[in-house]
Design a protein around this motif. Structure first.
Motif, PDB file in Angstrom:
ATOM      1  N   SER A  14       0.548   8.249  -7.502  1.00  0.00           N
ATOM      2  CA  SER A  14       0.990   7.195  -8.419  1.00  0.00           C
ATOM      3  C   SER A  14      -0.009   6.060  -8.567  1.00  0.00           C
ATOM      4  O   SER A  14       0.113   5.256  -9.480  1.00  0.00           O
ATOM      5  N   GLY A  15      -0.995   5.974  -7.702  1.00  0.00           N
ATOM      6  CA  GLY A  15      -1.999   4.919  -7.788  1.00  0.00           C
ATOM      7  C   GLY A  15      -2.772   4.794  -6.499  1.00  0.00           C
ATOM      8  O   GLY A  15      -2.697   5.657  -5.632  1.00  0.00           O
ATOM      9  N   ALA A  16      -3.479   3.686  -6.366  1.00  0.00           N
ATOM     10  CA  ALA A  16      -4.323   3.475  -5.189  1.00  0.00           C
ATOM     11  C   ALA A  16      -3.614   2.722  -4.076  1.00  0.00           C
ATOM     12  O   ALA A  16      -4.136   2.621  -2.969  1.00  0.00           O
ATOM     13  N   GLY A  17      -2.418   2.181  -4.363  1.00  0.00           N
ATOM     14  CA  GLY A  17      -1.702   1.398  -3.353  1.00  0.00           C
ATOM     15  C   GLY A  17      -0.216   1.656  -3.397  1.00  0.00           C
ATOM     16  O   GLY A  17       0.283   2.391  -4.252  1.00  0.00           O
ATOM     17  N   CYS A  18       0.495   1.035  -2.474  1.00  0.00           N
ATOM     18  CA  CYS A  18       1.946   1.174  -2.397  1.00  0.00           C
ATOM     19  C   CYS A  18       2.580   0.614  -3.672  1.00  0.00           C
ATOM     20  O   CYS A  18       2.353  -0.543  -4.037  1.00  0.00           O
ATOM     21  N   VAL A  19       3.363   1.434  -4.330  1.00  0.00           N
ATOM     22  CA  VAL A  19       3.988   1.058  -5.599  1.00  0.00           C
ATOM     23  C   VAL A  19       4.817  -0.218  -5.449  1.00  0.00           C
ATOM     24  O   VAL A  19       4.667  -1.174  -6.217  1.00  0.00           O
ATOM     25  N   GLU A  20       5.707  -0.233  -4.460  1.00  0.00           N
ATOM     26  CA  GLU A  20       6.614  -1.368  -4.289  1.00  0.00           C
ATOM     27  C   GLU A  20       5.892  -2.617  -3.788  1.00  0.00           C
ATOM     28  O   GLU A  20       6.194  -3.731  -4.232  1.00  0.00           O
ATOM     29  N   CYS A  21       4.944  -2.459  -2.861  1.00  0.00           N
ATOM     30  CA  CYS A  21       4.186  -3.625  -2.388  1.00  0.00           C
ATOM     31  C   CYS A  21       3.383  -4.252  -3.526  1.00  0.00           C
ATOM     32  O   CYS A  21       3.325  -5.473  -3.650  1.00  0.00           O
ATOM     33  N   ASP A  22       2.770  -3.413  -4.352  1.00  0.00           N
ATOM     34  CA  ASP A  22       2.018  -3.938  -5.494  1.00  0.00           C
ATOM     35  C   ASP A  22       2.936  -4.707  -6.440  1.00  0.00           C
ATOM     36  O   ASP A  22       2.588  -5.786  -6.921  1.00  0.00           O
ATOM     37  N   ALA A  23       4.125  -4.181  -6.689  1.00  0.00           N
ATOM     38  CA  ALA A  23       5.063  -4.847  -7.599  1.00  0.00           C
ATOM     39  C   ALA A  23       5.561  -6.175  -7.039  1.00  0.00           C
ATOM     40  O   ALA A  23       5.799  -7.120  -7.789  1.00  0.00           O
ATOM     41  N   ALA A  24       5.695  -6.249  -5.712  1.00  0.00           N
ATOM     42  CA  ALA A  24       6.253  -7.453  -5.078  1.00  0.00           C
ATOM     43  C   ALA A  24       5.187  -8.405  -4.538  1.00  0.00           C
ATOM     44  O   ALA A  24       5.521  -9.467  -4.011  1.00  0.00           O
ATOM     45  N   GLY A  25       3.920  -8.029  -4.654  1.00  0.00           N
ATOM     46  CA  GLY A  25       2.855  -8.870  -4.112  1.00  0.00           C
ATOM     47  C   GLY A  25       2.722  -8.758  -2.612  1.00  0.00           C
ATOM     48  O   GLY A  25       2.194  -9.641  -1.956  1.00  0.00           O
ATOM     49  N   GLY A  26       3.192  -7.652  -2.049  1.00  0.00           N
ATOM     50  CA  GLY A  26       3.128  -7.436  -0.602  1.00  0.00           C
ATOM     51  C   GLY A  26       1.838  -6.756  -0.174  1.00  0.00           C
ATOM     52  O   GLY A  26       0.919  -6.553  -0.967  1.00  0.00           O
ATOM     53  N   SER A  93      -6.955  10.440  -1.353  1.00  0.00           N
ATOM     54  CA  SER A  93      -6.792   9.216  -0.563  1.00  0.00           C
ATOM     55  C   SER A  93      -7.028   8.006  -1.452  1.00  0.00           C
ATOM     56  O   SER A  93      -7.542   8.132  -2.563  1.00  0.00           O
ATOM     57  N   HIS A  94      -6.676   6.846  -0.910  1.00  0.00           N
ATOM     58  CA  HIS A  94      -7.037   5.622  -1.622  1.00  0.00           C
ATOM     59  C   HIS A  94      -8.550   5.484  -1.577  1.00  0.00           C
ATOM     60  O   HIS A  94      -9.210   6.138  -0.760  1.00  0.00           O
ATOM     61  N   PRO A  95      -9.141   4.646  -2.425  1.00  0.00           N
ATOM     62  CA  PRO A  95     -10.598   4.493  -2.421  1.00  0.00           C
ATOM     63  C   PRO A  95     -11.102   4.053  -1.046  1.00  0.00           C
ATOM     64  O   PRO A  95     -10.489   3.206  -0.385  1.00  0.00           O
ATOM     65  N   ALA A  96     -12.184   4.642  -0.599  1.00  0.00           N
ATOM     66  CA  ALA A  96     -12.739   4.342   0.727  1.00  0.00           C
ATOM     67  C   ALA A  96     -13.070   2.865   0.885  1.00  0.00           C
ATOM     68  O   ALA A  96     -12.955   2.315   1.985  1.00  0.00           O
ATOM     69  N   GLU A  97     -13.429   2.203  -0.208  1.00  0.00           N
ATOM     70  CA  GLU A  97     -13.790   0.781  -0.122  1.00  0.00           C
ATOM     71  C   GLU A  97     -12.567  -0.143  -0.070  1.00  0.00           C
ATOM     72  O   GLU A  97     -12.700  -1.348   0.162  1.00  0.00           O
ATOM     73  N   GLN A  98     -11.378   0.397  -0.271  1.00  0.00           N
ATOM     74  CA  GLN A  98     -10.150  -0.408  -0.206  1.00  0.00           C
ATOM     75  C   GLN A  98      -9.891  -0.800   1.252  1.00  0.00           C
ATOM     76  O   GLN A  98      -9.960   0.038   2.141  1.00  0.00           O
ATOM     77  N   SER A  99      -9.592  -2.041   1.490  1.00  0.00           N
ATOM     78  CA  SER A  99      -9.426  -2.521   2.864  1.00  0.00           C
ATOM     79  C   SER A  99      -8.191  -1.926   3.537  1.00  0.00           C
ATOM     80  O   SER A  99      -7.230  -1.546   2.890  1.00  0.00           O
ATOM     81  N   VAL A 100      -8.256  -1.840   4.852  1.00  0.00           N
ATOM     82  CA  VAL A 100      -7.127  -1.427   5.689  1.00  0.00           C
ATOM     83  C   VAL A 100      -6.992  -2.489   6.767  1.00  0.00           C
ATOM     84  O   VAL A 100      -7.921  -2.680   7.534  1.00  0.00           O
ATOM     85  N   PRO A 101      -5.902  -3.225   6.832  1.00  0.00           N
ATOM     86  CA  PRO A 101      -4.802  -3.203   5.885  1.00  0.00           C
ATOM     87  C   PRO A 101      -5.233  -3.734   4.520  1.00  0.00           C
ATOM     88  O   PRO A 101      -6.299  -4.309   4.380  1.00  0.00           O
TER      89      PRO A 101
END
Length: 117
Positions: A14-26, A93-101
């Motif tokens: 569905s995308g590169a990040g958590c759907v609900e966290c992205d929607a809520a700014g989490g 996977s999410h993009p390798a350059e995307q931070s964790v967390p």
């Protein structure tokens, strides 16, 4: 994981990040991918645990890690871990350059304490 309908290898994530966290700014710690519909949710070590919530809401039992370099699967119904499984539609996977967390701009400075809390 023998050919059941819980895995659709043709459905993209569905995308590169958590759907609900992205929607809520989490923010999230690690990401998981539903193998049936492609929903990306945050793991149970994340503050909101959206991947598990997606299982409870949808009944979709199998997830795959959405972290770079990880290919394991988990079945919520049977509580079984599988080290590998079928190839899924890219990206795996999410993009390798995307931070964790992540995402970096939303992660609090005291994130480790928040997760231990």
């Amino acid at each position: 994981m023998s050919g059941d309908t819980a895995i659709d290898p043709n459905v993209p994530p569905s995308g590169a990040g958590c759907v609900e966290c992205d929607a809520a700014g989490g923010w999230w710690f690690h990401l998981r991918r539903c193998t049936q519909c492609g929903h990306i949710g945050c793991c149970d070590d994340s503050p909101a645990k959206h991947a598990t919530a997606h299982f409870h809401e949808s009944g979709h039992p199998v997830i795959r890690s959405y972290e770079p370099g990880e290919g394991w699967f988990w079945n919520y119904e049977t509580e079984e871990l599988f080290e590998a499984g079928p190839e899924l539609a890219p990206p795996v996977s999410h993009p390798a350059e995307q931070s964790v967390p992540g995402p970096a701009e939303r992660v609090p400075e005291d994130w480790a304490r928040v997760l231990r809390g």
